[in-house]
Design an enzyme around this catalytic site. Structure first.
Site, PDB file in Angstrom:
ATOM      1  N   ARG A  78      -7.214   0.655  21.882  1.00 14.67           N
ATOM      2  CA  ARG A  78      -7.849  -0.237  21.095  1.00 14.67           C
ATOM      3  C   ARG A  78      -9.654   0.255  19.998  1.00 14.67           C
ATOM      4  NH1 ARG A  78     -10.305  -4.854  21.514  1.00 14.67           N
ATOM      5  NH2 ARG A  78      -8.839  -5.859  22.427  1.00 14.67           N
ATOM      6  N   TYR A 100      -8.810  -3.237  -6.870  1.00 20.98           N
ATOM      7  CA  TYR A 100      -7.396  -3.058  -6.607  1.00 20.98           C
ATOM      8  C   TYR A 100      -7.455  -5.018  -6.293  1.00 20.98           C
ATOM      9  CZ  TYR A 100      -3.639  -2.344  -3.264  1.00 20.98           C
ATOM     10  OH  TYR A 100      -3.032  -2.729  -1.844  1.00 20.98           O
ATOM     11  N   ASP A 137     -15.197   1.523  -3.083  1.00 21.10           N
ATOM     12  CA  ASP A 137     -12.735   2.362  -2.650  1.00 21.10           C
ATOM     13  C   ASP A 137     -13.449   3.294  -3.866  1.00 21.10           C
ATOM     14  OD1 ASP A 137     -10.973   2.402  -2.754  1.00 21.10           O
ATOM     15  OD2 ASP A 137     -10.162   0.215  -2.138  1.00 21.10           O
ATOM     16  N   LYS A 196      -3.009   6.863   0.808  1.00 15.15           N
ATOM     17  CA  LYS A 196      -2.370   7.514   0.257  1.00 15.15           C
ATOM     18  C   LYS A 196      -2.637   8.724  -0.623  1.00 15.15           C
ATOM     19  CE  LYS A 196      -2.057   2.806  -1.327  1.00 15.15           C
ATOM     20  NZ  LYS A 196      -2.812   2.398  -2.546  1.00 15.15           N
TER      21      LYS A 196
HETATM   22  C1  LIG Z   1      -3.233   1.554  -1.969  1.00 21.97           C
HETATM   23  C2  LIG Z   1      -4.772   0.912  -2.263  1.00 21.97           C
HETATM   24  C3  LIG Z   1      -5.197  -0.123  -1.271  1.00 21.97           C
HETATM   25  C4  LIG Z   1      -4.512  -0.658  -0.022  1.00 21.97           C
HETATM   26  O1  LIG Z   1      -4.263   0.372   0.633  1.00 21.97           O
HETATM   27  P1  LIG Z   1      -2.792  -0.025   1.962  1.00 21.97           P
HETATM   28  O2  LIG Z   1      -2.991   1.008   2.937  1.00 21.97           O
HETATM   29  O3  LIG Z   1      -1.219  -0.098   0.884  1.00 21.97           O
HETATM   30  O4  LIG Z   1      -2.977  -1.015   2.220  1.00 21.97           O
HETATM   31  C5  LIG Z   1      -7.098  -0.513  -1.709  1.00 21.97           C
HETATM   32  N1  LIG Z   1      -7.697   1.018  -2.602  1.00 21.97           N
HETATM   33  C6  LIG Z   1      -6.897   1.387  -3.618  1.00 21.97           C
HETATM   34  C7  LIG Z   1      -7.486   1.821  -4.978  1.00 21.97           C
HETATM   35  C8  LIG Z   1      -5.134   1.410  -3.976  1.00 21.97           C
HETATM   36  O5  LIG Z   1      -4.604   2.215  -4.521  1.00 21.97           O
END
Ligand SMILES: *Cc1c(COP(=O)(O)O)cnc(C)c1O
Length: 401
Positions: free
Chosen positions: A69, A122, A194, A219
């Site tokens: 972990r 987000y 972010d 992504k």
């Molecule tokens: C998709 C996304 C997230 C979250 O990511 P997940 O892996 O789907 O939890 C966070 N910030 C942005 C800008 C996103 O587009």
């Protein structure tokens, strides 16, 4: 085979297109095999009780093997690669992008604190602040994403963190991150960003003054819509706190998902080059369409965010929005529903194109979202742009009924 420097040490003398092919790999340590091995691990064995105790005492130090972990060589390899690419001290791979955001925030706040969060954030980040943080006694104030250095007027005695995201989710406003960072640091406040859209390739967030950067690895890093993963990248001064908090929260990531992220990383520079080029071509085509009022894409010179984008980022990805001229919902749905190449679904960053109607006005609180018509968010994948344009063109014909 000493386990120290690799003969292929990814030195900064190489461009980052080269570095993504090398970072986190060490074939010499691995029988010459090109890719790091995928360790499936829970238990990690110690030779002696003494060894177990020594390792436990340094469990919060980078790279300590203690228990599955808390990380394996597979996981450390990805973490180190991403940290080095973005210019941070260290990184943490966690279960999802949202997991990275919530873990990073929980690492630095406590009951009684106040945080500032961009109104363009987000949406699930907002829901976390409004629910979990609120229950913990942490107050959130949302601010205008365009506020820049004037953020200092919103800083209170108990403000601990400023959360930024550029460009904004769905609405694509750029933020003046250096100005915000300066205002924050003047008062001893941390800045989180972010950085999912630009990725560690196109935005070196730490050069902009960010203390902690978060990514949905889901992504572009994974890049193939087949795994969930989050990454927290941090300066040295915040590293320890985040390491401890990931430990206490039981945050970790799965070996195969981490492997898919490593695999995605190798092609990320070439994929993004194509996403960028195709998205800009389609964005320019959309600018000329009578059905489209505005294209929200900070790498277009006509975009209000262009100056900040060209100052702070070295590229753009394949995600942007359009504002349609006023048209009813049925017409929008007629356009979207029958597209051949654009899937309707959440997430983005894979090789395939996506489209999603969205309405930022429903969640904004600090600013008013006033668009003349419906918003569509597009992710431009790696398909041929002529095919993608023809598909949209046929979609626009369906809108006029
Ligand atoms: C998709 C996304 C997230 C979250 O990511 P997940 O892996 O789907 O939890 C966070 N910030 C942005 C800008 C996103 O587009």
């Amino acid at each position: 085979m000493t386990g120290t420097a690799s003969s292929k040490d990814p030195s900064k003398k190489f461009s980052q297109t080269t570095r993504v092919t090398q970072l986190g790999r060490d074939p010499q340590q691995n029988y010459g095999v090109v890719n790091p091995p995928v360790y499936h691990a829970s238990t990690i064995l110690f030779d002696t009780v003494e060894e177990m105790e020594t390792r436990a005492a340094i469990k919060f130090e980078k790279g300590t093997l203690n228990y599955g972990r808390q990380g394996t060589p597979t996981i450390f390899s990805l973490e180190n690669a991403i940290a080095e690419l973005e210019g941070g001290y260290g990184a943490f791979a966690v279960s999802s992008g949202l997991g990275a955001i919530t873990t990073a925030i929980l690492s630095v706040v406590q009951s009684g604190d106040h945080i500032l969060v961009t109104d363009s954030v987000y949406a699930p980040t907002r829901f976390f602040c409004n629910d979990v943080l609120k229950r913990m006694g942490v107050e959130t104030t949302y601010y205008d994403p365009l506020i820049g250095g004037n953020i200092s007027s919103l800083i209170k005695e108990n403000t601990r963190l400023i959360f930024t995201e550029a460009p904004g989710s769905h609405s694509f406003e750029m933020q003046d991150i250096p100005a915000i960072s300066q205002a924050a640091h003047n008062k001893g406040i941390l800045v989180m960003m972010d950085n999912t859209w630009a990725t560690p390739l196109f935005c070196k967030s730490f050069d902009l003054g960010v203390d902690i950067s978060v990514h949905a690895g889901t992504k572009y890093i994974v890049g193939h819509s087949d795994a969930m993963l989050g990454l927290i990248v941090t300066t040295e001064s915040c590293y320890q706190k985040i390491k401890e908090t990931t430990f206490h929260l039981g945050q970790c990531s799965g070996p195969d998902d981490v492997y898919l992220a490593q695999r995605g990383l190798r092609t990320m520079a070439v994929r993004l080059r194509q996403h960028q080029e195709s998205a800009l071509e389609i964005a320019r085509w959309l600018q000329q369409r009578p059905e489209v009022s505005r294209v929200l894409h900070p790498a277009l010179p006509e975009d209000p965010g262009y100056a900040l984008w060209s100052r702070d980022m070295t590229g753009a990805s394949g995600l942007f929005s359009i504002i349609l001229n006023p048209v009813d919902k049925a017409a929008v749905n007629a356009m979207v529903n029958d597209l051949d190449l654009y899937g309707i679904g959440y997430s983005w960053g894979g090789y395939e194109s996506l489209i999603l109607p969205s309405n930022p006005s429903s969640i904004r609180t600090a600013t008013k979202w006033s668009a003349e018509g419906p918003l569509l968010r597009l992710h431009i994948g790696l398909e041929d742009t002529d095919d993608l344009i023809r598909d949209l063109e046929a979609g626009f014909k369906r809108m006029v009924r």
